[in-house]
Design an enzyme around this catalytic site. Structure first.
Site, PDB file in Angstrom:
ATOM      1  N   HIS A   1      20.007  62.678  22.400  1.00 29.76           N
ATOM      2  CA  HIS A   1      19.700  61.549  21.521  1.00 29.76           C
ATOM      3  C   HIS A   1      20.789  60.480  21.555  1.00 29.76           C
ATOM      4  CE1 HIS A   1      21.979  62.474  17.733  1.00 29.76           C
ATOM      5  NE2 HIS A   1      21.448  61.372  17.237  1.00 29.76           N
TER       6      HIS A   1
ATOM      7  N   LEU B   1      27.187  62.266  11.045  1.00 26.64           N
ATOM      8  CA  LEU B   1      25.864  62.460  11.619  1.00 26.64           C
ATOM      9  C   LEU B   1      25.967  63.544  12.695  1.00 26.64           C
ATOM     10  CD1 LEU B   1      24.806  58.711  11.974  1.00 26.64           C
ATOM     11  CD2 LEU B   1      24.172  60.317  10.154  1.00 26.64           C
ATOM     12  N   SER B   2      24.832  63.993  13.207  1.00 22.99           N
ATOM     13  CA  SER B   2      24.889  65.072  14.194  1.00 22.99           C
ATOM     14  C   SER B   2      25.672  64.648  15.426  1.00 22.99           C
ATOM     15  CB  SER B   2      23.488  65.538  14.577  1.00 22.99           C
ATOM     16  OG  SER B   2      22.717  64.485  15.108  1.00 22.99           O
ATOM     17  N   GLU B   3      25.607  63.350  15.798  1.00 23.00           N
ATOM     18  CA  GLU B   3      26.420  62.839  16.896  1.00 23.00           C
ATOM     19  C   GLU B   3      26.758  61.367  16.682  1.00 23.00           C
ATOM     20  OE1 GLU B   3      24.487  66.236  19.323  1.00 23.00           O
ATOM     21  OE2 GLU B   3      23.463  64.341  19.007  1.00 23.00           O
ATOM     22  N   THR B   4      27.913  60.989  17.206  1.00 25.78           N
ATOM     23  CA  THR B   4      28.342  59.597  17.265  1.00 25.78           C
ATOM     24  C   THR B   4      28.695  59.316  18.715  1.00 25.78           C
ATOM     25  OG1 THR B   4      29.218  59.611  15.007  1.00 25.78           O
ATOM     26  CG2 THR B   4      30.076  57.933  16.514  1.00 25.78           C
TER      27      THR B   4
END
Length: 305
Positions: free
Chosen positions: A76, A44-47
């Site tokens: 986010h 995903l774009s960030e974890t």
């Protein structure tokens, strides 16, 4: 060891919209290499990894990873982690609540307020920890247009021109003429690498914006491209909005007082997001800014690591 995780859709009140985020609750004991690998596994774009706070007066320590590298700060994951922590500590159906958290990020402590009302998606809003600052850069309008498959006449509107800003993560602010121009973009990552400046040892990401929006309540319509982070396009980017606050103040010459903005992103991806930005101006300068949004949990499970 089983480590709990959840997937949240952030900056939306609807599942399968907004920006998906992986939240790993039991992040203590994981090495940097392991966290980076897990972020790549989620893809995903960030974890975000939640660990015990280093300061006992704070709520938690956060480590935030994009698929390519660790980030000092991101919006986010901050909103999603704050909501996940609040919901994880309360029983389902407990009712309305308001609370304040202090989250430790690499950029520094981030104050975050969480509000839940029965029947609604939980909302969180954080104080931007670092004021947006403009960085030195020169841009070739035609080369920028080519990187987005646009005409040079579609770059800029009113007095807004391409500029370079950071509030912890650097972004090139790319104003385009209107929503149609934003929707016509075909991003060329190779061409972008030739024109984008470096900051903190990495290529800067692109944040495209124009006035208005597909949603009639939006003040700005935006898109974000970050090939250096391993992100083709991002449906909602709080760190970019933090940097964008400086560009708004600079070009729109905001007067002293409170200025609320609703910013839409992710529309072209089929993941519409709404980000709340509040800018307080005093003495002609930004005194404070806050970013907020809703988030909803869509999945939960365990990592066996």
């Amino acid at each position: 060891m089983a480590r709990r995780y959840a997937i949240y859709d952030v900056f939306t009140a609807n599942t399968l919209e907004g920006n998906p985020l992986a939240v790993v609750f039991d992040g203590d004991g994981l090495s940097d290499k392991a966290m980076q690998a897990i972020a790549g596994e989620f893809n995903l774009s960030e974890t975000v990894f939640i660990r015990p706070a280093e300061n006992p007066a704070h709520t938690a320590r956060l480590r935030i990873f994009a698929p390519g590298y660790e980030l000092p700060f991101a919006g986010h994951p901050t909103v999603g982690a704050a909501i996940a922590l609040a919901e994880n500590s309360r029983r389902s159906g407990e009712g309305d609540y308001d609370l304040v958290q202090m989250l430790e990020e690499n950029v520094g402590p981030v104050r975050c307020a969480v509000r839940h009302k029965a029947g609604s998606a939980t909302f969180a809003e954080f104080d931007v920890p670092r004021k947006s600052a403009q960085l030195e850069a020169r841009f070739d309008r035609q080369a920028l247009a080519d990187a987005f498959s646009l005409k040079s006449t579609q770059i800029g509107f009113e007095n807004h021109v391409p500029s370079f800003w950071t509030a912890g993560v650097p972004f090139v602010m790319m104003p385009v003429h209107d929503v149609a121009a934003a929707g016509a973009i075909e991003f060329d990552a190779a061409a972008w690498e030739q024109v984008t400046p470096m900051a903190d040892g990495r290529l800067a990401s692109a944040y495209v914006y124009c006035r208005g929006g597909v949603n009639h309540i939006a003040r700005f319509h935006t898109r974000m491209f970050a090939p250096a982070m391993g992100i083709t396009e991002d449906p909602a980017t709080g760190a970019a909005v933090a940097a964008f606050s400086g560009a708004i103040h600079h070009f729109d010459q905001l007067i002293d007082g409170h200025h609320p903005f609703l910013i839409e992103q992710g529309v072209e991806m089929g993941r519409p997001s709404l980000l709340h930005l509040h800018i307080d101006v005093a003495g002609g300068e930004i005194a404070a800014s806050r970013i907020g949004g809703q988030a909803v949990k869509i999945a939960a499970g365990e990592l066996y690591l």
